[in-house]
Design a protein around this motif. Structure first.
Motif, PDB file in Angstrom:
ATOM      1  N   GLY A   1       0.109  12.427  -6.996  1.00 36.49           N
ATOM      2  CA  GLY A   1       0.141  13.477  -8.012  1.00 36.49           C
ATOM      3  C   GLY A   1      -0.348  13.062  -9.381  1.00 36.49           C
ATOM      4  N   LEU A   2      -0.626  11.768  -9.592  1.00 35.99           N
ATOM      5  CA  LEU A   2      -1.123  11.334 -10.898  1.00 35.99           C
ATOM      6  C   LEU A   2      -2.586  11.745 -11.081  1.00 35.99           C
ATOM      7  N   PRO A   3      -3.011  12.004 -12.297  1.00 36.75           N
ATOM      8  CA  PRO A   3      -4.451  12.191 -12.549  1.00 36.75           C
ATOM      9  C   PRO A   3      -5.199  10.923 -12.160  1.00 36.75           C
ATOM     10  N   LEU A   4      -6.479  11.062 -11.796  1.00 34.41           N
ATOM     11  CA  LEU A   4      -7.256   9.926 -11.318  1.00 34.41           C
ATOM     12  C   LEU A   4      -7.245   8.739 -12.288  1.00 34.41           C
ATOM     13  N   PRO A   5      -7.476   8.920 -13.598  1.00 33.76           N
ATOM     14  CA  PRO A   5      -7.469   7.746 -14.486  1.00 33.76           C
ATOM     15  C   PRO A   5      -6.129   7.000 -14.465  1.00 33.76           C
ATOM     16  N   ALA A   6      -5.024   7.755 -14.425  1.00 26.16           N
ATOM     17  CA  ALA A   6      -3.706   7.107 -14.399  1.00 26.16           C
ATOM     18  C   ALA A   6      -3.491   6.372 -13.079  1.00 26.16           C
ATOM     19  N   GLY A   7      -3.933   6.981 -11.978  1.00 24.78           N
ATOM     20  CA  GLY A   7      -3.803   6.331 -10.683  1.00 24.78           C
ATOM     21  C   GLY A   7      -4.623   5.063 -10.597  1.00 24.78           C
ATOM     22  N   LEU A   8      -5.848   5.098 -11.116  1.00 25.51           N
ATOM     23  CA  LEU A   8      -6.707   3.911 -11.113  1.00 25.51           C
ATOM     24  C   LEU A   8      -6.099   2.796 -11.960  1.00 25.51           C
ATOM     25  N   ALA A   9      -5.543   3.160 -13.117  1.00 22.76           N
ATOM     26  CA  ALA A   9      -4.913   2.161 -13.978  1.00 22.76           C
ATOM     27  C   ALA A   9      -3.714   1.529 -13.282  1.00 22.76           C
TER      28      ALA A   9
ATOM     29  N   ASN B   1       0.827  -1.210   0.000  1.00 21.77           N
ATOM     30  CA  ASN B   1       0.000   0.000   0.000  1.00 21.77           C
ATOM     31  C   ASN B   1       0.858   1.255   0.000  1.00 21.77           C
ATOM     32  N   LYS B   2       1.964   1.219   0.737  1.00 20.75           N
ATOM     33  CA  LYS B   2       2.841   2.386   0.776  1.00 20.75           C
ATOM     34  C   LYS B   2       3.447   2.638  -0.601  1.00 20.75           C
ATOM     35  N   ARG B   3       3.885   1.573  -1.270  1.00 25.74           N
ATOM     36  CA  ARG B   3       4.420   1.734  -2.622  1.00 25.74           C
ATOM     37  C   ARG B   3       3.344   2.252  -3.574  1.00 25.74           C
ATOM     38  N   LEU B   4       2.129   1.761  -3.407  1.00 24.86           N
ATOM     39  CA  LEU B   4       1.025   2.204  -4.267  1.00 24.86           C
ATOM     40  C   LEU B   4       0.745   3.692  -4.072  1.00 24.86           C
ATOM     41  N   LEU B   5       0.679   4.126  -2.824  1.00 23.97           N
ATOM     42  CA  LEU B   5       0.420   5.539  -2.543  1.00 23.97           C
ATOM     43  C   LEU B   5       1.552   6.425  -3.055  1.00 23.97           C
TER      44      LEU B   5
END
Length: 249
Positions: free
Chosen positions: A215-223, A206-210
């Motif tokens: 700072g990524l846009p939501l679509p990029a973060g979700l992907a 989870n820490k690596r994921l966060l």
């Protein structure tokens, strides 16, 4: 040298304790070198602990960067050394909890912000006083502080150099929880025990994921979450089995 920072293992928690109480744990190069040595020891085998607590001995967390060290002309072992040590703390693959009592000023605030969570005693006092001394942050405050409290509040702290109590820091979201002074130790223990009871695999993932999606846009973060998830941990089956067993009993 490492006596300037103590590493105490309490169960599955590693406590990193700034240990210059006679100098209010002010931050000099020697302290950062000692801190760095302990951080590298933890990073070499993070499976030995479930969480890290960063704290100060004596009356406070830290009064900040040692101004006498600045005046004398610091000689760190490499350029930007202190900021690199703070970054190494923030990148440890396990939860880091900063526990603040008493002073936490300027450079000390930059160090405290390396924690994933900050816990405070009511007697904690937070301030960014770079502008008071005609200095600017170089240890990460301009990036980490607004991410924690928002840009407007960060500007307020940086421009006014005001001091904020533990309760005020809690209200602005700088700290996750504030405890009465006489409940500070038990409060830290309770939070850390709760964290340690959960999966270290999940904490690290989870820490690596966060960190990777900050700072990524939501679509990029979700992907990123969908396609680069680390999936199931090695302790998943045992945890589910233990839960099922408790339900049957």
């Amino acid at each position: 040298m490492t006596d300037i920072v103590l590493l105490e293992r309490r169960g599955r928690t590693a406590h990193l304790i700034l240990n210059r109480p006679e100098k209010l744990n002010s931050l000099n190069v020697a302290l950062f070198e000692a801190l760095d040595a302990h951080v590298k020891e933890i990073a070499a085998d993070p499976s030995r602990v479930a969480a890290v607590v960063l704290r100060g001995a004596g009356k406070c967390f830290s009064a900040g960067h040692d101004l006498s060290d600045i005046a004398a002309g610091e000689k760190p072992p490499e350029p930007n050394y202190q900021s690199k040590v703070i970054e190494r703390i923030s990148r440890l693959p396990l939860p880091v909890v900063t526990a603040v009592h008493g002073h936490c000023f300027t450079g000390a605030l930059e160090l405290a912000l390396s924690g994933d969570l900050i816990l405070a005693a009511e007697n904690a006092r937070f301030a960014d006083t770079h502008a008071k001394w005609a200095l600017t942050p170089i240890w990460g405050l301009s990036q980490r502080l607004p991410r924690r409290v928002g840009t407007s509040k960060a500007r307020e702290m940086m421009y006014t150099c005001r001091t904020y109590s533990g309760r005020a820091a809690e209200a602005m979201g700088l700290v996750n929880a504030c405890f009465p002074d006489d409940e500070f130790e038990t409060g830290i223990e309770s939070w850390v025990d709760e964290i340690a009871s959960n999966s270290s695999f999940s904490h690290a993932a989870n820490k690596r994921l966060l960190d990777s999606t900050d700072g990524l846009p939501l679509p990029a973060g979700l992907a990123h979450e969908v396609f680069r998830s680390e999936g199931k941990g090695p302790d998943m089956a045992d945890r589910i089995a233990a839960f099922a067993s408790r339900k049957k009993s």
